[in-house]
Design an enzyme around this catalytic site. Structure first.
Site, PDB file in Angstrom:
ATOM      1  N   GLY A 697      -5.303  -6.460   4.962  1.00  0.00           N
ATOM      2  CA  GLY A 697      -4.776  -5.067   5.414  1.00  0.00           C
ATOM      3  C   GLY A 697      -5.715  -4.476   6.171  1.00  0.00           C
ATOM      4  O   GLY A 697      -6.542  -4.659   6.658  1.00  0.00           O
ATOM      5  N   ASP A 828       4.388   4.845   4.712  1.00  0.00           N
ATOM      6  CA  ASP A 828       4.107   3.638   5.364  1.00  0.00           C
ATOM      7  C   ASP A 828       5.283   2.519   4.897  1.00  0.00           C
ATOM      8  O   ASP A 828       4.888   1.468   4.702  1.00  0.00           O
ATOM      9  CB  ASP A 828       2.762   3.045   5.383  1.00  0.00           C
ATOM     10  CG  ASP A 828       2.159   2.108   6.080  1.00  0.00           C
ATOM     11  OD1 ASP A 828       2.947   1.832   7.324  1.00  0.00           O
ATOM     12  OD2 ASP A 828       1.370   1.407   5.887  1.00  0.00           O
TER      13      ASP A 828
END
Length: 1000
Positions: A697, A828
């Site tokens: 990530g 997000d």
């Protein structure tokens, strides 16, 4: 016509005004109560007709009996509020109260205890929270209907509910119960419907007391934590019509008296871990649906099933059943759906299947059947799916199948079929998939294919001839697999005109000649295999310009010339071995990833030793003629050995230092956990190795860590510790801990604990087996299943699963926005942050960017924009303003991904998915054209259309035009109910408000 005498006429005219004046009207106080109720719920527009000047008995939501208000039906009236006001019980005679499909929050309304005559109470599909009160029996003793379905009630179901002795319908399904349910429910003697399914109850057995419910007709307890064996005296539930105990951990066998229940019409016991055989005695002659799939059942299919003249669905797949199918089952007059695949069944298929009924699906794959296919499977032309792969069936495909105009899915691979395919079968208009590999079919390919065909698989047969001249008309084809046949001739230029083609396998045939020179039309092609033919000429330069081509195999041909320099731009796998290629390997391919790609091409060279080819530089130099002495060779070898040992020792030292720093073995760790654990931080730290990495990530790596010998895992996110990112990452770490340590919801990923020290941060979560949604939707390391013959089949995320995922993710966001105090905005939301467990339950994850909303007096802005391209709301990029509507926009993009199959950033070459979808709507493009063809099914068209429109609504340009997540949940629930019941509960596609250009 007779005329009344004058005295009688005068008397009638005199009395008429008194008759009109005495029309019953409601009590003025009752009207005031209703108007106060409207005001309490902020005057919803749907109740604008409630006013002082009209009679409440004329309002469609009100039921009156002799001018007395007895019923209020406010279902789906867009009511918002935090409670049900106490003055509602000022309506002394109210017996019926329906408030379902609204947005009412707060705890269970104990204010209704004062409605002394209440008989019917429906609070379903709202947002009530907390526990059902222990004194719920204080509701009216006359109550016979109680529906609390699809709220957020938690804790136990109180024993006191069993004191509502007149209950005939109790609906408590789809809540957040995590405690127990009382066995005393079995003493509700009047109960006819009981629904407790889809709750996270503590593991418990089905109480024997439930079998005393002699009037119970419908009993639903799917996915409710049931364990142990079923009670043996189910025959005590003599009125039972529908039984659903699916998705539990029941063990033992099916009770012998289950099919002795004469009123039973539907039984669902799939995924319950049942063993043993199916009871032979069958007296439930009105049975319509039997689903015993995904268990460990053995033995035979009972002959008695052939007497079930009302049976429509027989689902026995994923068991270990053996023996033959009783021939009488094939003659059942209403049979529509037969799914008995993945068992050990044998013998021939009953010849009468389809002859006497409107058979729609016939799936008997992965068994041991022999003989031929039944001639009459599509006798009534209703058959949509035929799946018989991985058996030992033989003979030819019946010619009658070419008249099967309804057929969509034809899967017969992995058998011993032979002969030619009936001409008309290739062209059935509805056909989308033909999978016929691994047989002995012969004949030539047709000039014309079905107009909707997406997949054609004919590998490992004896098809011959050339690829037909009409191949350019196969425009819808995405997958064409024809490996290992007898096809010959040239690869026609017209084949390259198929712009939708994604996979082309023609290896192991007898093709000759050069490859087509112009191939730019293969814009979707990602896999091309032409190996094992007799192709000649050069590799076309155009192959290097195919943007999505990642897998290319041209090995074992007679290709010559140089390798095009552009070829290595996107390839992940390449095999050009065993050809006559010459020249230098292009720089983009000259690396260890392609170490076996160029073998057996004597004319190729490379200066990279890992490719195992001759050196290009050595070819241009003269080799020295003098020989090196043995002494010099020994000195060089000894020196090299010492250098190697020195390097090894230095490497060990570096690794030890690195590991101590990496895992913080010299640092003092702080271990914080939020639930009881049976492992320590050393278990985690010692296993943070590359082999356990499952993802990357923006803030670091994600690991899958085994924490005990039982095979339990946790997911660990390691926050990167680069100095220039420390401040931002520290904020993300603290934000995630702050939020996830305080909120609990079944659709939000569970934070187990965190480990931190000065230079490292670790977050531990529950591990979810099916990982992220984007991997399933967009084929990122696509999941697959392996058949008995070793073939790998892609697992498609069908529409019911997609809808289930959408509803779960929406519930998680709805909880964050509306039930957390203060509210939480994720910031997000994207498909890679929607994680899926083994049952495809969705959980919102990755709260590093989340923000707890400030109070109204404080500014709700961020110093920088955070999020992902394609998902960010347009206003967020300009103003950095934070509110719930930015999450709604992002979730709308996920809905568009689920319905279209496209990625968020890929509407077309000029726009994101949301922009592209809006343009389709504005241009009045048929919605069916934008939906994902891979899962498109007319059965689900209404629900898919509704969710697509909902995605458009959520991605409206103006934040004020977007719905709340409460509204989104409600809409998705309607879709889910429609999909599960097979009925159009509401016209979902038309329930989404019409889009106005000024709003979007």
């Amino acid at each position: 016509m007779s005329i009344l005498p004058l005295p009688s006429l005068l008397l009638l005219l005199f009395l008429l005004p008194f008759h009109v004046i005495s029309q019953p009207t409601t009590n003025r106080n009752d009207q005031t109560t209703l108007l106060n109720l409207k005001h309490f719920w902020s005057n919803p527009p749907s109740l604008n007709h409630w006013n002082q000047s009209s009679n409440p008995c004329s309002w469609p939501e009100i039921t009156c009996t002799s001018a007395t208000i007895t019923g209020i039906n406010l279902a789906n009236k867009d009511i918002h509020g935090t409670a049900v006001p106490p003055f509602i019980c000022d309506l002394k005679n109210i017996t019926h109260l329906d408030l379902k499909f609204n947005y009412i929050t707060g705890e269970f309304p104990t204010t209704l205890y004062n409605c002394a005559k209440l008989q019917y109470l429906d609070l379903s599909q709202n947002f009530f929270v907390g526990r059902i009160p222990d004194d719920i029996s204080r509701l009216s003793p006359e109550l016979w209907y109680l529906n609390l379905f699809n709220n957020n009630f938690t804790g136990d179901i109180p024993v006191d509910i069993s004191r509502l002795s007149k209950l005939s319908s109790l609906q408590l399904h789809m809540n957040q119960f995590h405690g127990s349910f009382p066995e005393e429910i079995g003493y509700l003697n009047e109960l006819e419907e009981l629904n407790l399914e889809y709750n996270d109850f503590k593991p418990s057995r089905l109480p024997p007391s439930f079998t005393r419910l002699k009037k119970l007709r419908k009993f639903y307890m799917a996915e409710a934590g049931l364990i142990g064996e079923l009670p043996g005296n189910l025959s005590g539930m003599g009125a039972l019509e529908v039984l659903d105990l699916s998705r539990n951990q029941i063990n033992g066998s099916i009770p012998s008296d289950l099919f002795m229940l004469k009123n039973l019409t539907e039984v669902y016991l799939y995924m319950t871990n049942l063993t043993g055989g199916i009871p032979d005695s069958v007296e439930a002659l009105n049975m319509k649906i039997i689903d015993l799939s995904e268990n460990k059942l053995t033995g035979k299919i009972p002959d008695g099933f052939g007497n079930l003249m009302s049976l429509t669905n027989l689902t026995l797949m994923f068991n270990q059943l053996s023996g033959e199918i009783p021939e009488s089952i094939g003659r059942l007059p209403h049979l529509q759906d037969v799914r008995i695949f993945d068992n050990k069944l044998s013998g021939t298929l009953p010849p009468d299947f389809g002859r006497y009924s409107d058979l729609k699906r016939f799936e008997v794959s992965i068994n041991q059947f022999t003989g031929s296919l039944p001639e009459n499977l599509c006798y009534n032309r209703k058959l949509e799916g035929l799946s018989v792969f991985d058996n030992t069936l033989s003979g030819e495909i019946p010619k009658s199948y070419e008249n099967c105009s309804s057929l969509k899915d034809f899967q017969v691979y992995g058998n011993r079929f032979s002969g030619a395919i009936p001409d008309g079968l290739w062209k059935v208009s509805m056909l989308e998939q033909m999978m016929m590999s691994d047989n002995s079919f012969s004949g030539e390919l047709p000039q014309e294919l079905a107009p909707n065909l997406l997949r054609l698989e004919i590998s490992n047969n004896r098809f011959s001839g050339q690829i037909p001249a009409g191949v350019s008309s196969w425009t819808t084809l995405r997958v064409f697999k024809a490996s290992n046949n007898l096809l010959h001739g040239a690869i026609p230029q017209d084949l390259t005109a198929l712009a939708n083609l994604e996979t082309l396998l023609l290896d192991g045939n007898r093709f000759t000649g050069a490859l087509p020179a112009t191939i730019v039309s293969w814009s979707s092609l990602n896999t091309l295999n032409l190996s094992g033919n007799q192709l000649t000429g050069q590799i076309p330069d155009g192959l290097g310009f195919l943007e999505v081509l990642t897998d290319l195999d041209l090995s074992r041909n007679n290709l010559s010339g140089q390798i095009p320099s552009q070829l290595g731009r996107h390839l992940v796998r390449l095999d050009l071995s065993a050809n006559n290629l010459t020249g230098i390997i292009p720089s983009q391919l000259s690396n260890g990833a392609f170490d076996k790609s160029f073998l057996n091409n004597p004319g190729l060279c490379s200066d990279n030793p890992s490719l195992r080819l001759s050196s290009c530089s050595s070819r241009s130099k003269t080799r020295p003629s003098n020989k090196i002495s043995a002494k010099i060779v020994a000195i060089i070898a000894t020196t090299a050995l010492l250098l190697v040992l020195l390097v090894v020792l230095m490497t060990i030292c570096v690794v030890v230092v690195y590991r101590r720093r990496k895992y913080g073995l010299n640092s003092k760790w702080k271990f914080t956990y939020f639930q009881k654990l049976d492992f320590t931080e050393s278990t985690i730290l010692s296993r943070l190795t590359e082999k356990n990495v499952i993802g990357h990530g923006g803030s670091g790596k994600v690991y899958r860590i085994a924490v005990n010998r039982s095979g339990d895992f946790v997911a660990v996110k390691k926050i990167s510790s680069k100095k220039d990112l420390d401040q931002r990452l520290e904020k993300e770490f603290l934000a995630e801990v702050e939020i996830l340590s305080t909120i609990r919801h079944s659709n939000i990923v569970k934070l187990i604990g965190c480990i931190s020290c000065d230079n490292s941060k670790l977050l531990m979560y529950e591990y979810l087996e099916n990982r992220s949604l984007d991997r399933w939707l967009h084929r990122k390391q696509p999941p697959s299943s392996r058949g008995l013959n070793g073939s790998v089949r892609h697992v498609v995320l069908d529409w019911p699963k997609r809808l289930h995922i959408a509803l779960g993710a929406a519930r998680g966001l709805c909880y964050m926005h509306h039930d957390c105090s203060p509210a939480v905005v994720h910031r997000d939301v994207k498909s890679s942050n929607v994680l899926l467990d083994s049952e495809f339950n969705a959980k919102i994850a990755d709260f590093g960017l989340a923000r707890i909303l400030a109070k109204e007096s404080e500014p709700n802005t961020m110093s920088m924009v955070a999020g992902s391209f394609g998902y960010m709301a347009p206003e967020y990029a300009h103003t950095t303003k934070v509110n719930e509507k930015i999450d709604v926009y992002s979730f709308g993009v996920i809905l568009l991904e689920l319905t279209t199959g496209r990625e968020a950033s890929n509407g077309d070459e000029h726009s994101s998915l949301a922009e592209w979808a809006l343009r389709q709507a504005v241009d009045d493009a048929p919605i069916v054209d934008v939906l994902d063809n891979e899962i498109m099914d007319p059965v689900y068209l209404n629900e898919m259309t509704g969710v697509f429109k909902l995605g458009l609504w959520c991605t409206s340009t103006l934040p004020t035009s977007r719905p709340s997540m409460k509204k989104v949940c409600q809409m998705l629930l309607r879709c889910s109910m429609a999909a599960e019941t097979g009925k159009s509960v509401v016209d979902v596609a038309n329930h989404v408000p019409l889009l106005k250009l000024e709003n979007v």
